[in-house]
Design a protein around this motif. Structure first.
Motif, mmCIF file in Angstrom:
data_model
loop_
_atom_site.group_PDB
_atom_site.id
_atom_site.type_symbol
_atom_site.label_atom_id
_atom_site.label_comp_id
_atom_site.label_asym_id
_atom_site.label_seq_id
_atom_site.Cartn_x
_atom_site.Cartn_y
_atom_site.Cartn_z
ATOM 1 N N VAL A 197 -21.262 -93.686 22.150
ATOM 2 C CA VAL A 197 -20.367 -93.241 21.081
ATOM 3 C C VAL A 197 -19.431 -94.368 20.668
ATOM 4 O O VAL A 197 -19.066 -94.506 19.503
ATOM 5 N N ARG A 198 -19.014 -95.186 21.618
ATOM 6 C CA ARG A 198 -18.115 -96.305 21.322
ATOM 7 C C ARG A 198 -18.760 -97.269 20.333
ATOM 8 O O ARG A 198 -18.124 -97.739 19.386
ATOM 9 N N ALA A 199 -20.032 -97.577 20.534
ATOM 10 C CA ALA A 199 -20.743 -98.467 19.611
ATOM 11 C C ALA A 199 -20.867 -97.825 18.235
ATOM 12 O O ALA A 199 -20.712 -98.491 17.203
ATOM 13 N N PHE A 200 -21.123 -96.530 18.192
ATOM 14 C CA PHE A 200 -21.251 -95.790 16.934
ATOM 15 C C PHE A 200 -19.965 -95.865 16.120
ATOM 16 O O PHE A 200 -19.975 -96.182 14.927
ATOM 17 N N LEU A 201 -18.811 -95.614 16.757
ATOM 18 C CA LEU A 201 -17.539 -95.652 16.038
ATOM 19 C C LEU A 201 -17.189 -97.062 15.582
ATOM 20 O O LEU A 201 -16.654 -97.258 14.491
ATOM 21 N N ALA A 202 -17.483 -98.051 16.402
ATOM 22 C CA ALA A 202 -17.211 -99.431 16.006
ATOM 23 C C ALA A 202 -18.033 -99.802 14.777
ATOM 24 O O ALA A 202 -17.542 -100.476 13.861
ATOM 25 N N ALA A 203 -19.277 -99.362 14.727
ATOM 26 C CA ALA A 203 -20.138 -99.667 13.582
ATOM 27 C C ALA A 203 -19.628 -98.980 12.320
ATOM 28 O O ALA A 203 -19.637 -99.565 11.230
ATOM 29 N N ILE A 204 -19.155 -97.748 12.430
ATOM 30 C CA ILE A 204 -18.603 -97.039 11.262
ATOM 31 C C ILE A 204 -17.351 -97.743 10.766
ATOM 32 O O ILE A 204 -17.136 -97.924 9.570
ATOM 33 N N ASP A 205 -16.475 -98.161 11.706
ATOM 34 C CA ASP A 205 -15.194 -98.757 11.324
ATOM 35 C C ASP A 205 -15.352 -100.144 10.721
ATOM 36 O O ASP A 205 -14.580 -100.527 9.841
ATOM 37 N N HIS A 206 -16.340 -100.905 11.177
ATOM 38 C CA HIS A 206 -16.412 -102.320 10.795
ATOM 39 C C HIS A 206 -17.568 -102.657 9.855
ATOM 40 O O HIS A 206 -17.574 -103.743 9.271
ATOM 41 N N GLY A 207 -18.545 -101.760 9.706
ATOM 42 C CA GLY A 207 -19.536 -101.919 8.658
ATOM 43 C C GLY A 207 -20.648 -102.919 8.892
ATOM 44 O O GLY A 207 -21.498 -103.092 8.031
ATOM 45 N N SER A 208 -20.665 -103.585 10.030
ATOM 46 C CA SER A 208 -21.761 -104.499 10.341
ATOM 47 C C SER A 208 -21.895 -104.608 11.848
ATOM 48 O O SER A 208 -20.927 -104.388 12.598
ATOM 49 N N LEU A 209 -23.082 -104.971 12.306
ATOM 50 C CA LEU A 209 -23.311 -105.118 13.743
ATOM 51 C C LEU A 209 -22.453 -106.232 14.324
ATOM 52 O O LEU A 209 -21.882 -106.097 15.410
ATOM 53 N N LEU A 210 -22.346 -107.338 13.586
ATOM 54 C CA LEU A 210 -21.603 -108.485 14.095
ATOM 55 C C LEU A 210 -20.124 -108.152 14.256
ATOM 56 O O LEU A 210 -19.527 -108.406 15.317
ATOM 57 N N ALA A 211 -19.517 -107.581 13.221
ATOM 58 C CA ALA A 211 -18.092 -107.260 13.284
ATOM 59 C C ALA A 211 -17.814 -106.192 14.330
ATOM 60 O O ALA A 211 -16.813 -106.252 15.062
ATOM 61 N N ALA A 212 -18.694 -105.198 14.427
ATOM 62 C CA ALA A 212 -18.508 -104.140 15.421
ATOM 63 C C ALA A 212 -18.633 -104.690 16.834
ATOM 64 O O ALA A 212 -17.863 -104.318 17.726
ATOM 65 N N ALA A 213 -19.598 -105.585 17.043
ATOM 66 C CA ALA A 213 -19.775 -106.176 18.371
ATOM 67 C C ALA A 213 -18.551 -106.985 18.783
ATOM 68 O O ALA A 213 -18.091 -106.921 19.931
ATOM 69 N N ARG A 214 -17.998 -107.744 17.847
ATOM 70 C CA ARG A 214 -16.795 -108.511 18.144
ATOM 71 C C ARG A 214 -15.631 -107.595 18.503
ATOM 72 O O ARG A 214 -14.833 -107.882 19.396
ATOM 73 N N ALA A 215 -15.535 -106.469 17.800
ATOM 74 C CA ALA A 215 -14.405 -105.564 18.005
ATOM 75 C C ALA A 215 -14.395 -104.960 19.402
ATOM 76 O O ALA A 215 -13.324 -104.721 19.973
ATOM 77 N N ILE A 216 -15.561 -104.697 19.963
ATOM 78 C CA ILE A 216 -15.597 -104.060 21.281
ATOM 79 C C ILE A 216 -16.019 -105.023 22.386
ATOM 80 O O ILE A 216 -16.210 -104.611 23.527
#
Length: 300
Positions: A11-30
């Protein structure tokens, strides 16, 4: 799917992807790698048997199913954070003052019942509410936490999109009794409108519907959002109001359900001091859980 086999960590990966709009940005965020985050989202889609994102050249676009699941996922995340704080005894140190910045409608309508509940949950925290439609500067410490309709770009701020706000056309029943009910967008030509003064959003939306701006008639124009709401409640005309505000007065009736009006995200923004301040962390987590729940309840 057996609930005992569900991997909650996805779920954490799912929310990061929704918030940041790309795999790269979401991966950096978490703090994960891009391939790992991509595998987590693919696994979550497999476990839920739904498609959550459309992969495009510009990033990830959440599907309607993903948007419906997002609020529940955020509530899970908030509950998990609270569980962790309770286990670590962090809330024992959650005392002091927290400055919270919000727009007039959010501060005057949405927040008061939530702050009353927060007072019970966090009795040692005192809130200073900065009420302004301008964007408070968290870097200059004008506020500790902000609820905003725009996402700041400063890297030193932590930002999360926690909900969306829907705008609805509406009017007081007394106005509709006197003037009739518009059934189609073009019927607005025959009605008085309540809208902005210097802001031209309403004129732009009218133009998109094929209504010339010089055909619009106004009962009141003001850039003060609460003044617009007061004018609608007084029967001055048809207004375009946040849905959660409109629902606070049952005498104000929604209109034109097929009219396409913008939906605005609500961003919860905080300085990175959240990592070292139990009181700011506690208020942030409370709002992250309760604001989406309140908006969802309004729309149910």
């Amino acid at each position: 799917m057996n609930i005992s086999n569900f991997d909650w960590s996805l779920v954490r990966a799912f929310l990061a992807a929704i918030d940041h709009g790309s795999l790269l940005a979401a991966a950096r965020a978490i703090g994960a790698s891009q391939p790992t985050l991509g595998r987590h989202i693919a696994e979550l889609e497999r476990q839920l048997a739904v498609v959550l994102f459309e992969r495009t050249g510009r990033g990830l676009v959440p599907t309607e199913q993903a948007l419906r699941l997002a609020d529940t996922a955020r509530a899970m995340e908030g509950s998990a954070a609270r569980l962790l704080r309770l286990a670590q005894g962090a809330e024992e140190g959650a005392n002091g003052t927290v400055r919270l910045s919000a727009s007039q409608p959010v501060a005057c309508v949405l927040l008061p019942p939530l702050l009353a509940r927060m007072r019970e949950a966090l009795p040692e925290v005192t809130v200073e509410l900065v009420v302004s439609n301008a964007v408070s500067n968290l870097l200059r410490r004008e506020a500790d936490i902000a609820l905003r309709m725009v996402a700041p770009q400063q890297a030193s701020l932590i930002t999360r999109r926690i909900a969306q706000v829907t705008i609805r056309a509406c009017a007081h029943r007394d106005y509709l009794r006197r003037n009739g009910k518009p059934l189609r967008p073009e019927d607005l030509r025959a009605h008085l409108l309540v809208g902005g003064d210097r802001e031209n959003d309403l004129r732009r939306h009218a133009a998109a519907m094929g209504i010339a701006s010089d055909a619009l008639r106004f009962g009141l124009r003001s850039d003060d959002l609460m003044a617009q709401w007061a004018a609608v409640r007084a029967g001055l005309g048809v207004g375009f109001i946040n849905e959660y505000v409109m629902r606070s007065d049952p005498k104000v009736q929604p209109l034109l359900p097929t009219l396409k009006l913008p939906r605005f995200p609500i961003w919860l923004t905080v300085h990175r001091e959240i990592r070292t301040s139990p009181r700011i962390r506690a208020v942030y987590d409370f709002l992250a859980e309760q604001v989406p729940a309140a908006l969802s309840a309004e729309g149910s």
